[in-house]
Design an enzyme around this catalytic site. Structure first.
Site, PDB file in Angstrom:
ATOM      1  CG  ASN A 226      -5.006   2.481  -6.733  1.00  0.00           C
ATOM      2  OD1 ASN A 226      -4.351   3.515  -6.694  1.00  0.00           O
ATOM      3  ND2 ASN A 226      -5.250   1.842  -7.869  1.00  0.00           N
ATOM      4  CG  HIS A 227      -0.901   5.369  -4.776  1.00  0.00           C
ATOM      5  ND1 HIS A 227      -0.760   6.734  -4.920  1.00  0.00           N
ATOM      6  CD2 HIS A 227      -1.149   4.901  -6.016  1.00  0.00           C
ATOM      7  CE1 HIS A 227      -0.902   7.063  -6.201  1.00  0.00           C
ATOM      8  NE2 HIS A 227      -1.138   5.956  -6.877  1.00  0.00           N
ATOM      9  CB  VAL A 229       4.370   0.113   1.437  1.00  0.00           C
ATOM     10  CG1 VAL A 229       5.532  -0.835   1.708  1.00  0.00           C
ATOM     11  CG2 VAL A 229       4.863   1.425   0.845  1.00  0.00           C
ATOM     12  CD  GLU A 230      -0.480  -6.271  -0.284  1.00  0.00           C
ATOM     13  OE1 GLU A 230      -1.547  -5.750   0.098  1.00  0.00           O
ATOM     14  OE2 GLU A 230      -0.391  -6.989  -1.297  1.00  0.00           O
ATOM     15  CG  HIS A 351       1.059   1.275 -13.399  1.00  0.00           C
ATOM     16  ND1 HIS A 351       1.375   0.417 -12.368  1.00  0.00           N
ATOM     17  CD2 HIS A 351       0.387   2.302 -12.844  1.00  0.00           C
ATOM     18  CE1 HIS A 351       0.913   0.904 -11.239  1.00  0.00           C
ATOM     19  NE2 HIS A 351       0.300   2.046 -11.501  1.00  0.00           N
ATOM     20  CB  SER A 397      -8.316  -5.783  -4.438  1.00  0.00           C
ATOM     21  OG  SER A 397      -8.659  -7.082  -3.988  1.00  0.00           O
ATOM     22  CG  MET A 398      -5.727  -3.812   1.330  1.00  0.00           C
ATOM     23  SD  MET A 398      -6.087  -2.241   2.159  1.00  0.00           S
ATOM     24  CE  MET A 398      -7.859  -2.096   1.911  1.00  0.00           C
ATOM     25  CB  SER A 402       0.134  -9.222  -6.184  1.00  0.00           C
ATOM     26  OG  SER A 402      -0.580  -8.269  -5.432  1.00  0.00           O
ATOM     27  CG  HIS A 419      -2.389  -0.536 -13.382  1.00  0.00           C
ATOM     28  ND1 HIS A 419      -3.705  -0.738 -13.732  1.00  0.00           N
ATOM     29  CD2 HIS A 419      -2.387   0.465 -12.465  1.00  0.00           C
ATOM     30  CE1 HIS A 419      -4.465   0.117 -13.047  1.00  0.00           C
ATOM     31  NE2 HIS A 419      -3.688   0.842 -12.283  1.00  0.00           N
TER      32      HIS A 419
END
EC number: 6.5.1.-
Length: 510
Positions: A226-227, A229-230, A351, A397-398, A402, A419
């Site tokens: 789940n890592h 860059v967004e 986290h 989630s993607m 957020s 987190h």
């Protein structure tokens, strides 16, 4: 939330976890937060540590300097089953560490930057940005050279030390690091991204030589799962005063990073999984749940000291890794928009880590497994957040919203917040069904991966295309809890207060 018979609701946002080990355990979850029974079982099995550690003390009394005990446990609303220790567990112990409580992804955490762009800039240039980002993140475009002594500085002194050691380095991304003011923004990183370590553990080959600059495959890597860059935009301001102080204006484009120590953490975490098994007293059975402890007493003092060094080595690397992932995002934006793109750091915090901290006036070992610090303004004295409280970064989630919140220093949660949204489906379950939801998601949202899904030759290779789509599907929105009930619980329980809502524009996934 259907109530599990092992849970007793205390109020709208708090649930007591009843357990035979008499460990004070509070789950923060309102009625709308789903709680899986398997996670409750895993948590109660974890609490058997209370008896296990006492048996170790009886078998080897010099293992501990003080009576070992689980002091308290708090569980955040994104609580879900993992491998022995549920995600969302905050565990305070006396006299011992539980290395498995954070596993191998040491200092997995979040970083958030504001930029000088607006969301229309991004939406009008998705193809150009995707090409630039793919080159930087996945096609050899990152250029982060260091010598052995500079890597040594990074591992033993964190960002403060490595920025000082590279002050005269003018190759690769280092000039952009300095132009963006990384050294001036250290006070916007938890513990300044700089943890002391007396040695570098097990990384000699990785560090290279001092006679030349070298580049490695770890720094500047996102990792899997789940890592991400967004690239996001500030969609809604919920606390105008704090949002203004933190530079979060409506329509502002932000960069959010979620990753940790990747292969470096895997080395350190794997080593200590082996160590705690080996030092377990031979006359005792292994714990039924496979979770072992690392005592901090005289018998195992050397192991404990090495553990803290290895932990800090990996954590320092993770801080540097997140910094470079942000710098790479700015570099990609500048390829498309030119040098007008600037950015400022809002905050960076782990986290998934272990702290020496204080709970109820007593020093404890505080483990946060998928739980972020959410300290109030008093605890943030001496930082830019002294007037408000600690920034709390809670990704959805993607493809989902957020949130940025401000910590309230809630004592019962041990100043800890969620987190993220938390999984509601395992990765295997997410792979089965949901085909129409996933098809629509991929049509509407831009995901940048190492495989260019736009290419005709890739689309003619169902084996390659299918494998990459399967990886994305595991992290699609339907696999996660809704972020709304999680944020509402944090707010209602007095853990953290919402500041802004962020909506995603495109996501980069490893």
């Amino acid at each position: 939330m259907p109530i599990d018979p092992r849970l007793t609701r205390l109020d709208e946002n708090r649930v007591r976890v009843n357990n035979p080990h008499n460990v004070d355990t509070t789950l923060f979850a309102n009625e709308q937060v789903p709680v899986e029974s398997a996670a409750v079982t895993e948590l109660i099995e974890l609490l058997a540590l209370q008896e296990n550690v006492q048996q170790v003390a009886e078998a080897a009394p010099d293992s501990f300097d003080q009576a070992p005990e689980i002091v308290r446990v708090a569980v955040t609303p994104d609580f879900h089953k993992a491998r022995g220790i549920p995600v969302g567990t905050v565990l305070a112990t006396r006299g011992f560490v539980v290395p498995q409580a954070i596993g191998s992804d040491i200092n997995c955490g979040m970083r958030l930057h504001t930029t000088t762009l607006k969301s229309d800039d991004i939406s009008a240039n998705l193809d150009g940005l995707e090409t630039a980002f793919r080159h930087l993140y996945f096609e050899g475009g990152r250029n982060i050279p260091m010598t052995r002594s500079q890597r040594h500085a990074m591992f033993t002194g964190g960002l403060e030390a490595v920025l000082d050691a590279t002050a005269n380095l003018h190759e690769g991304l280092w000039p952009l690091v300095r132009e963006l003011g990384a050294e001036d923004q250290l006070d916007r990183i938890e513990r300044r991204g700089s943890l002391p370590a007396g040695r570098v553990f097990g990384l000699s080959d990785f560090m290279g030589t001092d006679d030349r600059l070298s580049r490695d495959g770890q720094i500047g890597s996102i990792g899997g799962g789940n890592h991400f860059v967004e690239i996001q935009r500030v969609e809604k301001v919920l606390d105008g005063t704090v949002a203004h102080a933190w530079g979060l204006k409506p329509g502002t484009v932000t960069i959010m990073i979620h990753t940790g120590s990747v292969g470096v953490g895997h080395l350190c975490g794997g080593h200590y999984r082996d160590v705690v098994r080996k030092i377990h007293p031979e006359k005792l059975k292994h714990p039924a749940n496979g979770v072992f402890v690392l005592p901090e007493g005289a018998r195992h003092r050397e192991h404990a000291e090495t553990f803290w060094d290895a932990l800090h080595n990996a954590a320092n690397f993770a801080y540097a890794n997140r910094m470079f992932l942000a710098v790479m995002a700015v570099a990609g934006m500048r390829e498309v928009f030119g040098d007008r793109v600037g950015c400022d750091l809002v905050y960076d915090a782990p986290h998934n880590f272990v702290w020496k901290d204080e709970v109820d006036g007593e020093e404890v070992v505080l483990h946060r497994k998928g739980a972020t610090p959410a300290r109030g303004f008093e605890a943030m004295a001496g930082t830019p957040f002294a007037h408000y409280g600690e920034p709390v970064l809670v990704p959805g989630s993607m493809g989902a919203s957020s949130f940025v919140l401000v910590g309230q220093g809630n004592a019962e949660s041990m100043a800890s917040a969620s987190h993220g949204a938390g999984r509601t489906l395992s990765r295997g379950e997410a792979m089965r069904g949901f085909d129409e939801e996933f098809r629509k998601f991929m049509e509407e949202f831009r995901v940048v991966t190492p495989t260019d899904l736009r290419r005709a030759d890739v689309r003619q290779r169902p084996d390659i295309l299918g494998k990459k789509l399967e990886e994305i599907k595991q992290e699609a929105p339907f696999a996660y809890k809704g972020i709304g009930p999680v944020v509402n619980t944090l707010t209602g329980a007095g853990i953290a207060r919402p500041v802004v809502e962020l909506t995603p524009l495109m996501t980069i996934k490893g």
